[in-house]
Design a protein around this motif. Structure first.
Motif, short mmCIF file in Angstrom:
data_model
loop_
_atom_site.label_atom_id
_atom_site.label_comp_id
_atom_site.label_asym_id
_atom_site.label_seq_id
_atom_site.Cartn_x
_atom_site.Cartn_y
_atom_site.Cartn_z
N ALA A 243 13.15 -16.23 -10.18
CA ALA A 243 12.52 -15.23 -9.32
C ALA A 243 13.13 -15.24 -7.93
O ALA A 243 13.39 -14.19 -7.34
CB ALA A 243 11.01 -15.49 -9.24
N GLN A 244 13.38 -16.44 -7.39
CA GLN A 244 13.94 -16.52 -6.05
C GLN A 244 15.38 -16.01 -6.02
O GLN A 244 15.79 -15.37 -5.05
CB GLN A 244 13.85 -17.95 -5.54
N ILE A 245 16.16 -16.29 -7.05
CA ILE A 245 17.54 -15.77 -7.10
C ILE A 245 17.52 -14.24 -7.14
O ILE A 245 18.34 -13.58 -6.47
CB ILE A 245 18.28 -16.33 -8.33
N LEU A 246 16.60 -13.67 -7.90
CA LEU A 246 16.50 -12.22 -7.98
C LEU A 246 16.12 -11.61 -6.64
O LEU A 246 16.72 -10.61 -6.20
CB LEU A 246 15.45 -11.84 -9.04
N VAL A 247 15.15 -12.22 -5.94
CA VAL A 247 14.75 -11.74 -4.62
C VAL A 247 15.91 -11.83 -3.63
O VAL A 247 16.18 -10.90 -2.86
CB VAL A 247 13.54 -12.53 -4.10
N VAL A 248 16.62 -12.97 -3.65
CA VAL A 248 17.76 -13.16 -2.75
C VAL A 248 18.82 -12.08 -3.00
O VAL A 248 19.36 -11.48 -2.07
CB VAL A 248 18.37 -14.56 -2.96
N SER A 249 19.10 -11.79 -4.27
CA SER A 249 20.11 -10.78 -4.59
C SER A 249 19.68 -9.39 -4.14
O SER A 249 20.50 -8.62 -3.62
CB SER A 249 20.37 -10.78 -6.10
N LEU A 250 18.40 -9.05 -4.34
CA LEU A 250 17.90 -7.74 -3.96
C LEU A 250 17.98 -7.50 -2.45
O LEU A 250 18.14 -6.37 -1.99
CB LEU A 250 16.45 -7.57 -4.41
N ILE A 251 17.88 -8.56 -1.68
CA ILE A 251 17.91 -8.43 -0.22
C ILE A 251 19.34 -8.53 0.31
O ILE A 251 19.76 -7.73 1.16
CB ILE A 251 17.02 -9.50 0.44
N PHE A 252 20.11 -9.48 -0.20
CA PHE A 252 21.44 -9.74 0.38
C PHE A 252 22.48 -8.70 -0.03
O PHE A 252 23.30 -8.30 0.80
CB PHE A 252 21.92 -11.14 -0.01
N ILE A 253 22.49 -8.28 -1.29
CA ILE A 253 23.56 -7.38 -1.75
C ILE A 253 23.56 -6.05 -1.00
O ILE A 253 24.60 -5.61 -0.50
CB ILE A 253 23.48 -7.19 -3.27
N PRO A 254 22.40 -5.33 -0.87
CA PRO A 254 22.44 -4.10 -0.07
C PRO A 254 22.77 -4.37 1.40
O PRO A 254 23.47 -3.58 2.04
CB PRO A 254 21.00 -3.55 -0.21
N GLY A 255 22.27 -5.50 1.94
CA GLY A 255 22.57 -5.83 3.33
C GLY A 255 24.05 -6.07 3.56
O GLY A 255 24.62 -5.62 4.56
N ILE A 256 24.70 -6.76 2.62
CA ILE A 256 26.14 -6.99 2.73
C ILE A 256 26.91 -5.68 2.65
O ILE A 256 27.87 -5.45 3.39
CB ILE A 256 26.60 -7.97 1.63
N PHE A 257 26.47 -4.78 1.76
CA PHE A 257 27.13 -3.47 1.62
C PHE A 257 27.06 -2.68 2.94
O PHE A 257 28.02 -2.01 3.32
CB PHE A 257 26.46 -2.67 0.51
N ILE A 258 25.93 -2.78 3.64
CA ILE A 258 25.74 -2.00 4.86
C ILE A 258 26.44 -2.63 6.07
O ILE A 258 27.08 -1.93 6.86
CB ILE A 258 24.23 -1.84 5.17
N TYR A 259 26.36 -3.96 6.21
CA TYR A 259 26.76 -4.59 7.47
C TYR A 259 28.05 -5.41 7.40
O TYR A 259 28.55 -5.81 8.45
CB TYR A 259 25.63 -5.51 7.96
N ALA A 260 28.58 -5.65 6.21
CA ALA A 260 29.75 -6.52 6.11
C ALA A 260 31.06 -5.76 6.05
O ALA A 260 32.03 -6.22 5.48
CB ALA A 260 29.62 -7.43 4.89
N ARG A 261 31.11 -4.59 6.65
CA ARG A 261 32.34 -3.79 6.68
C ARG A 261 32.35 -3.01 7.99
O ARG A 261 31.31 -2.85 8.63
CB ARG A 261 32.38 -2.83 5.49
N PRO A 262 33.52 -2.53 8.41
CA PRO A 262 33.54 -1.66 9.60
C PRO A 262 32.60 -0.48 9.42
O PRO A 262 32.41 0.00 8.29
CB PRO A 262 35.01 -1.21 9.66
#
Length: 312
Positions: A243-262
């Motif tokens: 459950a915690q891995i799923l929550v972490v993925s749901l939060i981090f993956i969209p955040g990385i897509f938005i903020y980890a690029r120019p």
């Protein structure tokens, strides 16, 4: 809509919202309103259940209740803007309101990210140091993890907004989004923002990537330990970590897509923003309550107590 004169100082921003299709806007309003209500109901159910049930007065559920509080706080920053924007043609926000919205969004979002690290530490200690778990993860340690998460979010947000406020805004004031956020606002500055963008990507995106990789490594170690050494309560431990891995993925993956690029515009930006700001906060309590038998039993006990009190 005409943009403001390039020699003037921007005093407000115009948010174009998710779409200009009016029938679609009404449909999306109903959908996201239900998401918002479900977010509040789900997360407050977790908070009240943990407070009311003495069997849940453990470090893990203390942290889980705090995560639910962060979810409610996070959804309340941008979801109301999304809903109100769907009922209007264009929504305007003052410069000051836009800055405050970004500050609280990154403050709470940053706290959530650091808090998930704290929850991973809790699971690591529970599996690797089982006999000393309650000694290590005492109430003092749990409180420190919560405080450090909020302080980390505050530091992250202060850096982001501090860098943004150094820039002059004297011209375009139209944001193609449903809320104010750094990637869109910084593009309206009347100066070269390349260096500032790199600093913000490092403070946001790179930090998310490093923490996400660290969390995945730690959970991999935990899962290997569970499969090879844990015999009693293996299913419960695997379910909790899953459950915690799923929550972490749901939060981090969209955040990385938005903020980890120019900060360039992509077609999926709005979809990622909706998921990151509205949907994930609703899914978190569902994931925990649906996968956690102890939490489901505690909710049932609480509902029975409430029903019995009403009958009296």
């Amino acid at each position: 809509m005409e943009q403001q004169n390039l020699t003037s100082t921007v005093t407000e921003f115009v948010l174009l919202g998710l779409t200009q299709n009016q029938p679609l806007k009404y449909f999306l309003f109903i959908v996201f309103f239900l998401f918002y209500v479900a977010t509040w109901l789900g997360n407050f159910t977790i908070i009240i259940t943990v407070i009311a049930d003495h069997r849940l007065h453990t470090p893990m559920y203390f942290l889980l209740a705090n995560l639910a509080f962060i979810d409610v706080s996070d959804s309340s920053v941008n979801a109301p803007h999304l809903l109100s924007g769907l009922l209007s043609q264009h929504k305007t926000v003052s410069f000051e309101e836009c800055i405050l919205q970004m500050f609280f969004f990154h403050f709470i979002g940053g706290a959530m990210v650091f808090f998930l690290v704290g929850m991973a530490i809790d699971r690591y200690v529970a599996i690797q140091k089982l006999l000393r778990y309650l000694i290590i993860m005492n109430w003092g340690m749990c409180t420190e993890l919560v405080v450090l998460a909020w302080l980390g979010g505050l530091a992250h947000s202060a850096v982001q907004i501090g860098l943004l406020l150094q820039l002059p805004f004297c011209g375009p004031n139209i944001l193609d989004n449903f809320y104010c956020d750094v990637p869109q606002v910084i593009k309206l500055a009347c100066t070269d923002t390349h260096l500032v963008e790199l600093q913000m990507v490092f403070n946001g995106g790179v930090l998310l990537i490093v923490l996400f990789i660290s969390l995945l490594i730690s959970y991999t170690i935990i899962l290997v330990k569970i499969r090879t050494h844990v015999t009693e309560g293996k299913h419960k431990a695997l379910s909790t970590c899953g459950a915690q891995i799923l929550v972490v993925s749901l939060i981090f993956i969209p955040g990385i897509f938005i903020y980890a690029r120019p900060f360039k515009k992509f077609t999926l930006d709005k979809a990622a923003s909706v998921f990151f700001t509205v949907i994930s906060q609703m899914l978190n309590p569902m994931i925990y309550t649906l996968r956690n038998a102890e939490m489901k039993m505690a909710i049932k006990r609480l509902m029975r107590r409430i029903l019995l009190s009403w009958k009296k």
